[in-house]
Motif scaffolding. Structure first.
Motif, PDB file in Angstrom:
ATOM      1  N   ARG A   1       0.245   3.351   7.365  1.00 42.00           N
ATOM      2  CA  ARG A   1       1.557   3.909   7.050  1.00 42.00           C
ATOM      3  C   ARG A   1       2.542   3.783   8.202  1.00 42.00           C
ATOM      4  NH1 ARG A   1       0.735   9.721   5.129  1.00 42.00           N
ATOM      5  NH2 ARG A   1      -1.115   9.565   6.401  1.00 42.00           N
TER       6      ARG A   1
ATOM      7  N   HIS B   1      -6.346   4.404  -5.965  1.00 39.27           N
ATOM      8  CA  HIS B   1      -4.955   4.855  -5.908  1.00 39.27           C
ATOM      9  C   HIS B   1      -4.131   3.804  -6.648  1.00 39.27           C
ATOM     10  CE1 HIS B   1      -5.828   7.829  -2.735  1.00 39.27           C
ATOM     11  NE2 HIS B   1      -6.781   6.972  -2.438  1.00 39.27           N
TER      12      HIS B   1
ATOM     13  N   LEU C   1       0.819  -1.207   0.000  1.00 38.68           N
ATOM     14  CA  LEU C   1       0.000   0.000   0.000  1.00 38.68           C
ATOM     15  C   LEU C   1       0.857   1.263   0.000  1.00 38.68           C
ATOM     16  CD1 LEU C   1      -2.812  -1.123   2.437  1.00 38.68           C
ATOM     17  CD2 LEU C   1      -2.972  -0.825  -0.029  1.00 38.68           C
ATOM     18  N   ARG C   2       1.954   1.280   0.757  1.00 38.37           N
ATOM     19  CA  ARG C   2       2.826   2.461   0.761  1.00 38.37           C
ATOM     20  C   ARG C   2       3.425   2.704  -0.624  1.00 38.37           C
ATOM     21  NH1 ARG C   2       3.971   0.528   5.869  1.00 38.37           N
ATOM     22  NH2 ARG C   2       5.802  -0.596   5.168  1.00 38.37           N
TER      23      ARG C   2
ATOM     24  N   TRP D   1       0.580   4.267  -2.718  1.00 38.59           N
ATOM     25  CA  TRP D   1       0.298   5.644  -2.313  1.00 38.59           C
ATOM     26  C   TRP D   1       1.452   6.575  -2.657  1.00 38.59           C
ATOM     27  CZ3 TRP D   1      -1.360   3.543   3.059  1.00 38.59           C
ATOM     28  CH2 TRP D   1      -2.628   2.971   2.965  1.00 38.59           C
TER      29      TRP D   1
ATOM     30  N   ARG E   1      -8.318   1.735  -0.989  1.00 35.87           N
ATOM     31  CA  ARG E   1      -7.984   2.146   0.377  1.00 35.87           C
ATOM     32  C   ARG E   1      -7.190   3.448   0.358  1.00 35.87           C
ATOM     33  NH1 ARG E   1      -5.918  -3.008   3.580  1.00 35.87           N
ATOM     34  NH2 ARG E   1      -6.228  -1.589   5.311  1.00 35.87           N
TER      35      ARG E   1
ATOM     36  N   PRO F   1      -4.832   6.489   1.920  1.00 36.34           N
ATOM     37  CA  PRO F   1      -3.700   6.493   2.858  1.00 36.34           C
ATOM     38  C   PRO F   1      -4.185   6.791   4.271  1.00 36.34           C
ATOM     39  CG  PRO F   1      -3.200   7.824   0.929  1.00 36.34           C
ATOM     40  CD  PRO F   1      -4.645   7.446   0.839  1.00 36.34           C
ATOM     41  N   SER F   2      -3.783   5.954   5.206  1.00 34.18           N
ATOM     42  CA  SER F   2      -4.189   6.154   6.594  1.00 34.18           C
ATOM     43  C   SER F   2      -2.954   6.128   7.490  1.00 34.18           C
ATOM     44  CB  SER F   2      -5.165   5.059   7.029  1.00 34.18           C
ATOM     45  OG  SER F   2      -4.513   3.810   7.066  1.00 34.18           O
TER      46      SER F   2
ATOM     47  N   THR G   1      -4.275   8.931  -8.770  1.00 39.37           N
ATOM     48  CA  THR G   1      -5.640   8.501  -8.485  1.00 39.37           C
ATOM     49  C   THR G   1      -6.449   8.535  -9.781  1.00 39.37           C
ATOM     50  OG1 THR G   1      -6.373  10.735  -7.936  1.00 39.37           O
ATOM     51  CG2 THR G   1      -5.613   9.357  -6.104  1.00 39.37           C
TER      52      THR G   1
END
Length: 142
Positions: free
Chosen positions: A117, A98, A31-32, A35, A110, A112-113, A40
């Motif tokens: 992160r 993303h 995910l990192r 992101w 999802r 970025p949270s 997007t």
């Protein structure tokens, strides 16, 4: 004092391993990377696949996996099945995805949270703090 030092070293190692395992479980590295690309797009849900699974208590749970389709900045059309979408879009709905330019088929809905992160750092730091406090208590009592 030696027992406290050994305990501290072992507990810090356990905290580091726990942080790393949690990060992998939450798909933090993947995910990192997505992101970090900062790209997007609006994706349309073209289908929703539902599967039934059994939870830890023996009950049945339904998992929905939407298939999303979007167009990248360079005009390619990409279709992918989202692994963990919350909430699950209905067929025909539009959602923001993303993606990275290098690997757009690995996109995600999802956002970025902070938790994803920084999960590895937070868990490791909390474990190291607990290890330090416990080692001090062991050293004082022993």
């Amino acid at each position: 004092m030696v027992v406290a030092a050994v305990y501290f070293v072992v507990a810090v190692g356990a905290a580091v391993l726990s942080g790393r395992n949690l990060d992998r479980h939450l798909q933090g590295p993947r995910l990192r990377a997505i992101w970090a690309g900062g790209r997007t797009a609006e994706a349309r849900c073209t289908a929703v696949r539902t599967e039934e699974a059994q939870d830890a208590e023996g009950g049945f749970v339904l998992h929905s996996h939407p298939t999303l389709e979007f167009r990248t900045g360079d005009g390619r059309t990409v279709s992918f099945e989202e692994r963990q979408s919350r909430p699950t879009p209905a067929e025909g709905d539009f959602v923001t995805v993303h993606y990275s330019a290098a690997n757009p088929q690995d996109a995600t809905t999802r956002a970025p949270s902070f938790g994803i992160r920084h999960a590895r750092t937070v868990i490791t730091a909390a474990g190291c703090f607990f290890a330090l406090v416990s080692a001090v208590v062991i050293a004082v009592v022993a």
